[in-house]
Write an enzyme that holds these catalytic residues in place. Structure first.
Site, PDB file in Angstrom:
ATOM      1  N   LYS A 176      10.367  15.971   2.150  1.00 28.57           N
ATOM      2  CA  LYS A 176       9.054  16.292   1.954  1.00 28.57           C
ATOM      3  C   LYS A 176       8.630  15.367   0.936  1.00 28.57           C
ATOM      4  O   LYS A 176       8.916  14.781  -0.022  1.00 28.57           O
ATOM      5  CB  LYS A 176       9.150  17.779   0.910  1.00 28.57           C
ATOM      6  CG  LYS A 176       9.153  19.128   2.003  1.00 28.57           C
ATOM      7  CD  LYS A 176       8.797  20.285   1.175  1.00 28.57           C
ATOM      8  CE  LYS A 176       7.666  20.536   0.848  1.00 28.57           C
ATOM      9  NZ  LYS A 176       7.839  21.951  -0.056  1.00 28.57           N
ATOM     10  N   ILE A 177       7.405  14.839   1.270  1.00 31.75           N
ATOM     11  CA  ILE A 177       6.578  13.705   0.694  1.00 31.75           C
ATOM     12  C   ILE A 177       5.383  14.301   0.372  1.00 31.75           C
ATOM     13  O   ILE A 177       4.555  14.790   1.253  1.00 31.75           O
ATOM     14  CB  ILE A 177       6.325  12.521   1.671  1.00 31.75           C
ATOM     15  CG1 ILE A 177       8.044  12.065   2.067  1.00 31.75           C
ATOM     16  CG2 ILE A 177       5.756  11.227   1.055  1.00 31.75           C
ATOM     17  CD1 ILE A 177       8.663  11.250   1.084  1.00 31.75           C
TER      18      ILE A 177
END
Length: 217
Positions: free
Chosen positions: A83-84
Protein backbone atom coordinates in the site's frame (compact mmCIF):
# COMPACT_ATOMS: atom_id res chain seq x y z
CA UNK A 1 -16.86 -8.51 -6.75
CA UNK A 2 -14.10 -9.67 -4.43
CA UNK A 3 -14.60 -9.08 -0.71
CA UNK A 4 -11.68 -8.18 1.55
CA UNK A 5 -11.74 -7.80 5.34
CA UNK A 6 -10.27 -4.54 6.62
CA UNK A 7 -8.61 -5.73 9.81
CA UNK A 8 -5.36 -6.77 11.47
CA UNK A 9 -7.03 -8.83 14.20
CA UNK A 10 -6.14 -12.47 13.61
CA UNK A 11 -9.19 -13.94 15.37
CA UNK A 12 -11.50 -11.64 13.42
CA UNK A 13 -9.84 -12.52 10.13
CA UNK A 14 -10.05 -16.26 10.87
CA UNK A 15 -13.75 -15.89 11.71
CA UNK A 16 -14.42 -14.14 8.40
CA UNK A 17 -12.31 -16.59 6.39
CA UNK A 18 -14.20 -19.55 7.92
CA UNK A 19 -17.16 -18.74 5.64
CA UNK A 20 -15.07 -19.57 2.59
CA UNK A 21 -15.96 -16.37 0.70
CA UNK A 22 -13.25 -13.89 1.73
CA UNK A 23 -10.77 -13.03 -1.00
CA UNK A 24 -8.22 -10.92 0.86
CA UNK A 25 -7.32 -8.59 3.70
CA UNK A 26 -6.43 -4.90 3.88
CA UNK A 27 -4.46 -3.48 6.78
CA UNK A 28 -2.92 -0.15 7.71
CA UNK A 29 -0.51 1.01 10.42
CA UNK A 30 -3.39 2.11 12.68
CA UNK A 31 -5.09 -1.32 12.55
CA UNK A 32 -1.82 -3.15 13.23
CA UNK A 33 -0.92 -0.79 16.09
CA UNK A 34 -4.18 -1.75 17.84
CA UNK A 35 -3.00 -5.37 17.95
CA UNK A 36 0.25 -4.49 19.73
CA UNK A 37 2.53 -6.60 17.53
CA UNK A 38 5.46 -5.94 15.22
CA UNK A 39 4.24 -4.68 11.85
CA UNK A 40 6.00 -7.31 9.73
CA UNK A 41 5.21 -10.15 12.13
CA UNK A 42 1.50 -9.33 11.99
CA UNK A 43 1.49 -9.21 8.19
CA UNK A 44 3.29 -12.55 8.12
CA UNK A 45 0.69 -14.06 10.46
CA UNK A 46 -2.19 -12.77 8.33
CA UNK A 47 -0.61 -14.26 5.21
CA UNK A 48 -0.73 -17.63 6.95
CA UNK A 49 -4.51 -17.47 7.38
CA UNK A 50 -5.71 -17.25 3.78
CA UNK A 51 -4.58 -17.48 0.19
CA UNK A 52 -5.43 -14.04 -1.16
CA UNK A 53 -4.20 -10.49 -1.52
CA UNK A 54 -2.90 -9.01 1.75
CA UNK A 55 -2.36 -5.24 1.63
CA UNK A 56 0.49 -3.97 3.82
CA UNK A 57 1.25 -0.26 4.02
CA UNK A 58 4.52 1.63 3.92
CA UNK A 59 5.11 4.41 6.43
CA UNK A 60 7.78 6.39 4.57
CA UNK A 61 6.74 9.45 2.58
CA UNK A 62 9.81 9.84 0.37
CA UNK A 63 10.25 7.84 -2.81
CA UNK A 64 13.43 6.02 -1.78
CA UNK A 65 11.96 5.07 1.59
CA UNK A 66 8.74 3.79 0.04
CA UNK A 67 10.59 1.71 -2.52
CA UNK A 68 12.84 0.19 0.14
CA UNK A 69 9.89 -0.57 2.43
CA UNK A 70 7.87 -1.94 -0.47
CA UNK A 71 10.63 -4.38 -1.35
CA UNK A 72 10.88 -5.57 2.26
CA UNK A 73 7.11 -6.01 2.59
CA UNK A 74 6.95 -7.92 -0.69
CA UNK A 75 9.57 -10.37 0.64
CA UNK A 76 7.26 -11.40 3.50
CA UNK A 77 4.96 -13.42 1.24
CA UNK A 78 3.86 -13.65 -2.39
CA UNK A 79 0.37 -12.53 -1.30
CA UNK A 80 1.54 -9.12 -0.10
CA UNK A 81 0.30 -6.08 -2.02
CA UNK A 82 2.20 -2.94 -1.00
CA UNK A 83 0.00 0.00 0.00
CA UNK A 84 1.36 3.34 -1.15
CA UNK A 85 -0.19 6.75 -0.35
CA UNK A 86 -1.39 8.79 -3.30
CA UNK A 87 1.22 11.53 -3.08
CA UNK A 88 3.80 12.67 -5.63
CA UNK A 89 6.61 10.48 -4.34
CA UNK A 90 4.10 7.68 -3.92
CA UNK A 91 3.33 7.65 -7.64
CA UNK A 92 7.05 7.49 -8.39
CA UNK A 93 7.38 4.56 -5.99
CA UNK A 94 4.43 2.76 -7.60
CA UNK A 95 6.10 2.96 -11.00
CA UNK A 96 9.44 1.73 -9.65
CA UNK A 97 7.88 -1.18 -7.76
CA UNK A 98 5.67 -2.13 -10.70
CA UNK A 99 8.77 -2.34 -12.91
CA UNK A 100 10.10 -4.95 -10.44
CA UNK A 101 6.87 -6.96 -10.53
CA UNK A 102 5.74 -5.81 -7.06
CA UNK A 103 1.99 -5.19 -6.85
CA UNK A 104 0.75 -2.01 -5.23
CA UNK A 105 -2.49 -0.75 -3.71
CA UNK A 106 -2.59 3.04 -4.00
CA UNK A 107 -4.46 4.32 -0.99
CA UNK A 108 -6.08 7.57 0.18
CA UNK A 109 -7.61 8.30 -3.22
CA UNK A 110 -10.32 10.96 -3.24
CA UNK A 111 -10.59 12.05 -6.88
CA UNK A 112 -10.80 10.55 -10.38
CA UNK A 113 -7.72 12.52 -11.42
CA UNK A 114 -5.68 10.90 -8.67
CA UNK A 115 -6.98 7.52 -9.86
CA UNK A 116 -5.75 8.22 -13.40
CA UNK A 117 -2.25 8.95 -12.09
CA UNK A 118 -2.18 5.68 -10.12
CA UNK A 119 -3.33 3.64 -13.12
CA UNK A 120 -0.76 5.21 -15.41
CA UNK A 121 1.96 4.45 -12.86
CA UNK A 122 0.99 0.76 -12.92
CA UNK A 123 -0.98 0.32 -9.70
CA UNK A 124 -2.58 -3.09 -9.19
CA UNK A 125 -5.34 -1.61 -7.00
CA UNK A 126 -6.68 1.89 -6.41
CA UNK A 127 -8.46 2.55 -3.10
CA UNK A 128 -11.04 5.36 -3.19
CA UNK A 129 -12.22 6.08 0.38
CA UNK A 130 -16.00 6.27 -0.01
CA UNK A 131 -16.91 6.52 3.69
CA UNK A 132 -14.58 9.42 4.38
CA UNK A 133 -16.09 11.36 1.48
CA UNK A 134 -19.60 10.68 2.75
CA UNK A 135 -18.45 11.91 6.18
CA UNK A 136 -17.92 15.38 4.71
CA UNK A 137 -21.17 15.34 2.68
CA UNK A 138 -19.61 14.30 -0.64
CA UNK A 139 -20.71 11.30 -2.72
CA UNK A 140 -18.21 8.48 -2.30
CA UNK A 141 -20.09 6.08 -4.57
CA UNK A 142 -20.11 8.63 -7.39
CA UNK A 143 -16.33 8.62 -7.17
CA UNK A 144 -16.37 4.84 -7.71
CA UNK A 145 -18.62 5.25 -10.77
CA UNK A 146 -16.34 7.89 -12.28
CA UNK A 147 -13.15 5.89 -11.76
CA UNK A 148 -14.70 2.71 -13.16
CA UNK A 149 -15.91 4.62 -16.24
CA UNK A 150 -12.51 6.22 -16.84
CA UNK A 151 -10.67 2.91 -16.44
CA UNK A 152 -13.13 1.21 -18.82
CA UNK A 153 -12.73 4.04 -21.34
CA UNK A 154 -8.99 3.52 -21.60
CA UNK A 155 -8.56 -0.13 -20.71
CA UNK A 156 -6.52 0.44 -17.55
CA UNK A 157 -5.76 -2.83 -15.77
CA UNK A 158 -5.88 -1.26 -12.30
CA UNK A 159 -8.75 -2.64 -10.21
CA UNK A 160 -11.02 -0.38 -8.18
CA UNK A 161 -11.16 -1.24 -4.48
CA UNK A 162 -13.99 0.52 -2.61
CA UNK A 163 -12.46 1.34 0.78
CA UNK A 164 -13.76 2.87 3.99
CA UNK A 165 -17.16 1.15 3.77
CA UNK A 166 -19.38 2.21 6.65
CA UNK A 167 -22.39 -0.06 6.04
CA UNK A 168 -23.79 -2.91 3.92
CA UNK A 169 -25.44 -0.22 1.78
CA UNK A 170 -21.98 1.04 0.83
CA UNK A 171 -21.05 -2.49 -0.28
CA UNK A 172 -24.20 -2.85 -2.39
CA UNK A 173 -23.78 0.55 -4.02
CA UNK A 174 -20.09 -0.10 -4.70
CA UNK A 175 -21.02 -3.37 -6.42
CA UNK A 176 -23.66 -1.63 -8.53
CA UNK A 177 -21.11 1.05 -9.44
CA UNK A 178 -18.75 -1.64 -10.77
CA UNK A 179 -16.08 -1.80 -8.05
CA UNK A 180 -13.89 -4.85 -8.49
CA UNK A 181 -13.26 -5.17 -4.75
CA UNK A 182 -14.87 -3.96 -1.55
CA UNK A 183 -12.98 -3.98 1.73
CA UNK A 184 -14.98 -3.72 4.92
CA UNK A 185 -14.70 -4.12 8.68
CA UNK A 186 -15.88 -7.45 10.07
CA UNK A 187 -18.96 -5.85 11.67
CA UNK A 188 -20.11 -4.61 8.25
CA UNK A 189 -19.41 -8.00 6.65
CA UNK A 190 -21.43 -9.71 9.38
CA UNK A 191 -24.42 -7.44 8.77
CA UNK A 192 -24.55 -8.52 5.13
CA UNK A 193 -26.03 -11.86 6.24
CA UNK A 194 -29.00 -10.31 8.00
CA UNK A 195 -32.53 -9.63 6.79
CA UNK A 196 -35.64 -9.67 9.01
CA UNK A 197 -37.67 -11.62 6.43
CA UNK A 198 -35.04 -14.37 6.44
CA UNK A 199 -35.43 -14.72 10.21
CA UNK A 200 -39.23 -14.63 10.03
CA UNK A 201 -39.35 -17.11 7.15
CA UNK A 202 -36.99 -19.57 8.83
CA UNK A 203 -38.93 -19.45 12.10
CA UNK A 204 -42.18 -20.18 10.25
CA UNK A 205 -40.66 -23.12 8.37
CA UNK A 206 -39.31 -24.59 11.62
CA UNK A 207 -42.60 -24.00 13.48
CA UNK A 208 -44.55 -25.74 10.70
CA UNK A 209 -42.09 -28.66 10.77
CA UNK A 210 -42.50 -29.01 14.55
CA UNK A 211 -46.29 -29.16 14.07
CA UNK A 212 -45.93 -32.08 11.63
CA UNK A 213 -43.91 -33.97 14.25
CA UNK A 214 -46.67 -33.49 16.83
CA UNK A 215 -49.38 -34.49 14.35
CA UNK A 216 -47.63 -37.76 13.56
CA UNK A 217 -46.45 -38.60 17.05
Amino acid sequence: MRIFIDSANLAEIRRAVSYGIIDGVTTNPSLIAKEGHDHHDQIRAICGILDGDISAEVVSTDVDGMIAEGRELAKIHDSVVVKIPLIRDGIKAVGALASEGIRTNVTLCFSPLQAILAAKAGAYLISPFIGRLDDISLDGIQLIREIVTIYDNYGYATQVLAASARSPLHVKEAALAGAHVSTLPYKVFDKMFSHPLTDIGLEKFLADYRRTLVAHA
